[in-house]
Scaffold this active site. Structure first.
Site, mmCIF file in Angstrom:
data_model
loop_
_atom_site.group_PDB
_atom_site.id
_atom_site.type_symbol
_atom_site.label_atom_id
_atom_site.label_comp_id
_atom_site.label_asym_id
_atom_site.label_seq_id
_atom_site.Cartn_x
_atom_site.Cartn_y
_atom_site.Cartn_z
ATOM 1 N N LYS A 1 0.855 -1.193 0.000
ATOM 2 C CA LYS A 1 0.000 0.000 0.000
ATOM 3 C C LYS A 1 0.890 1.242 0.000
ATOM 4 C CE LYS A 1 -3.888 1.973 2.666
ATOM 5 N NZ LYS A 1 -4.726 1.806 3.883
ATOM 6 N N SER B 1 -9.796 1.724 2.927
ATOM 7 C CA SER B 1 -8.894 2.473 2.078
ATOM 8 C C SER B 1 -7.844 1.609 1.372
ATOM 9 C CB SER B 1 -8.166 3.542 2.888
ATOM 10 O OG SER B 1 -7.290 2.952 3.828
ATOM 11 N N SER C 1 -10.102 -0.511 7.135
ATOM 12 C CA SER C 1 -9.448 -0.309 5.837
ATOM 13 C C SER C 1 -8.727 -1.524 5.270
ATOM 14 C CB SER C 1 -8.462 0.860 5.923
ATOM 15 O OG SER C 1 -9.133 2.070 5.758
#
Lengths: 486, 95
Positions: A79, A154, A178
């Site tokens: 990420k 997210s 997330s």
């Protein structure tokens, strides 16, 4: 089966037998990225050359018999919230579009030390604020199961990449859901470890009392392998816990006889989407078949969790994001009108709408005259929520619930209605508020062919119990269908 | 809690944000909605409940006061939008 869609442990077996090389696996993943990323858009940056170089080094270690980690030679995506030395790191924000970190954060350096191959940086909602990836400052990632729908957020890029075969496993972060919510929407396994289990050194901060790092994988064994590699105390993060790290993979016995699993009534509210409720209840029955007993429990303060979170998280974010001021790194968007004007212009143009909303909300909740009514109150409700979990874990070993109240929703469906977007995380947020560990794993498909995730919640620092129950469930469920990216 | 235009302007100023007229209007209504929802907490009796600032019992974590290597100056300045010598450079602060 193509190499890019295999698990860490199956590939490790083949690497040890010498039937494949890390270069072959890495090339397979990179080819897959070239083939499908134009459609799914998981990656903000692909590090092809560095990946092939790392793969070559891993092949050398296998030749010499110098391999100790099951992650050696395995291509992983990261990420874009994790600092990576020499590789642009944006946190999904335009304000960091030119930021090249001078060092690796601890989770990344631990994966590299284990020999993992990093394929690149994955898209996300800006500063991890969002549940759909539509808040990325660059472009939205799409759900590989249905490209008209969101992958969740997210860590949407991290979840979609695993589902689409664009990485063998990925790293994400979870502040209010997330990791678990996108895992649920993309049909992969996502673990939010206990607060303090994994170091956050070199992880761009959103809400420091809630943020935690965790893996997204194709199965529970891979999840255990990843957790083992990243968990443990780090002197560079004083909030990382001095708690020994069990050998998670070897503790996956699948034996859960006598385990007590609680179904909190508040997590199965009236009006819950039946397409979600049915497979989740079926998952509970599967665990019962494996020897666990199911108990109905109640956590009455659950209804206050989202409201509490939307005071605490924005308050901490407003403070953490004060550092983006156009001085030390990131972009500077004006040199006119003096220092204050430079701050204002840089921040107003550099941040997207959701980030500004949360900075405003948090600044308000912390401002003179409102602190006690908002932040102070939220901290007290946080105590209530924690206490209820502590009490329930004196009666049951784990809790079971849906990971998300709905399957993946259409793009554009909620982006203009922040409050509705916030409700996506109603079943995941309480876990962060109490600092517990939880995992989401796929438990079924809706009639429209969208994955549904079941969430298991465990007490702090008992990831081995959580993962073992998840492993037992996975055995009972059988193979989960692979996503066909169209 | 009613969110007014004045509150939005004041909070934006504290946060070093500049909102355009339309943006401010939208912010006013969205913050109002969110704070309206947060009003759910108003009815709770929290007397005698201590606040949780952190879920772990962590206190100050100390180490020996010894010199360690840190980021070299050039690496630390490499991302600076503007610099002079070994310093970050900012626009004029005092007229």
């Amino acid at each position: 089966m193509p190499l890019y869609s295999e698990t860490i442990h199956s590939l490790h077996e083949k690497l040890r037998e010498g039937t494949v090389t890390s270069t072959m696996i890495t090339q397979s993943v990179l080819d897959r990225i070239s083939e499908v990323d134009g459609k799914v858009r998981c990656y903000l940056t692909v590090t092809r050359e560095a990946a092939l170089e790392a793969a070559g080094q891993s092949d050398e270690r296998f030749r010499k018999g110098d391999v100790s980690s099951p992650l050696d030679g395995i291509p992983l995506g990261i990420k874009d919230i994790f600092l990576t030395e020499g590789v642009r790191t944006t946190a999904g924000s335009r304000i960091l579009e030119n930021f090249v970190p001078p060092y690796d954060g601890t989770p990344v350096s631990r994966l590299k030390k284990a020999g993992a191959v990093i394929t690149g940086k994955l898209n996300m909602d800006e500063f991890a604020m969002g549940s759909s990836n539509e808040n990325s400052g660059f472009f939205p990632t799409l759900n590989p199961w249905d490209k008209a729908r969101v992958p969740g957020g997210s860590s949407g890029g991290s979840a979609a990449a695993v589902a689409a075969g664009e990485a063998i496993a990925t790293l994400g972060t979870d502040t209010g859901g997330s990791i678990r919510q996108p895992a649920s929407h993309c049909g992969v396994v996502g673990l939010k470890p206990t607060y303090g289990r994994v170091s956050r050194y070199g992880v761009i901060a959103f809400a420091s009392s809630l943020d935690q790092v965790g893996p997204l994988t194709r199965d529970v064994r891979d999840c255990a392998i990843m957790l083992k590699a990243i968990a443990g105390h780090d002197p560079a993060d004083s909030t990382s816990a001095r708690v020994p790290v069990p050998d998670y993979p070897s503790l996956l016995t699948g034996d859960i006889s006598g385990m007590k699993i609680g179904l909190p009534v508040e997590y199965f509210p009236e009006g819950l989407d039946p397409e979600v409720e049915a497979p989740v209840r079926k998952a509970a029955e599967a665990l019962e078949k494996r020897g666990a007993s199911l108990v109905s429990v109640s956590l009455p303060s659950t209804r206050y969790a989202v409201a509490t979170y939307y005071i605490i998280a924005p308050a901490e974010a407003s403070s953490n994001l004060a550092r983006y001021d156009g001085v030390k790194y990131g972009v500077r968007l004006s040199d006119q009108g003096g220092l204050l004007e430079m701050y204002r212009q840089t921040r107003s143009k550099g941040f997207g709408p959701e980030v500004k909303r949360r900075i405003m909300l948090g600044t308000f909740a912390l401002s003179a005259g409102y602190y006690d009514a908002y932040y102070g109150k939220a901290q007290r409700v946080r105590t209530l929520i924690r206490r209820e979990f502590e009490e329930v874990f004196s009666k049951v070993d784990l809790l079971l619930s849906p990971a998300s109240p709905t399957p993946a929703f259409p793009l554009g469906d909620r982006v203009e209605d922040p409050l509705r977007m916030y409700m996506c995380d109603m079943f995941t947020i309480p876990v962060n508020i109490a600092g517990l560990a939880a995992v989401s794993l796929p438990c079924g498909l809706t009639p429209g062919n969208l994955p549904v995730g079941v969430q298991l919640i465990g007490p702090a620092f008992r990831e081995e119990v959580l993962l073992n129950a998840a492993y037992a469930y996975e055995g009972e469920r059988g193979e989960f269908p692979n996503c066909k990216v169209l | 809690m009613k969110i007014t235009r004045e509150i939005v302007r004041h909070v934006a100023d504290l946060a070093r944000l500049e909102l355009g007229p339309e943006e401010a209007l939208k912010m006013e209504s969205q913050l109002g909605d969110i704070l309206g929802y947060i009003g759910l907490l108003d009815g709770l009796d929290l007397s005698g409940i201590p606040p949780t600032s952190h879920v772990q019992e962590i206190f100050n974590v100390m180490r020996e006061d010894e010199a360690r290597s840190s980021l070299p100056v050039e690496k630390g300045l490499a991302n600076a939008p503007d610099r002079e010598g070994t310093a970050f450079k900012v626009p004029k602060v005092i007229e």
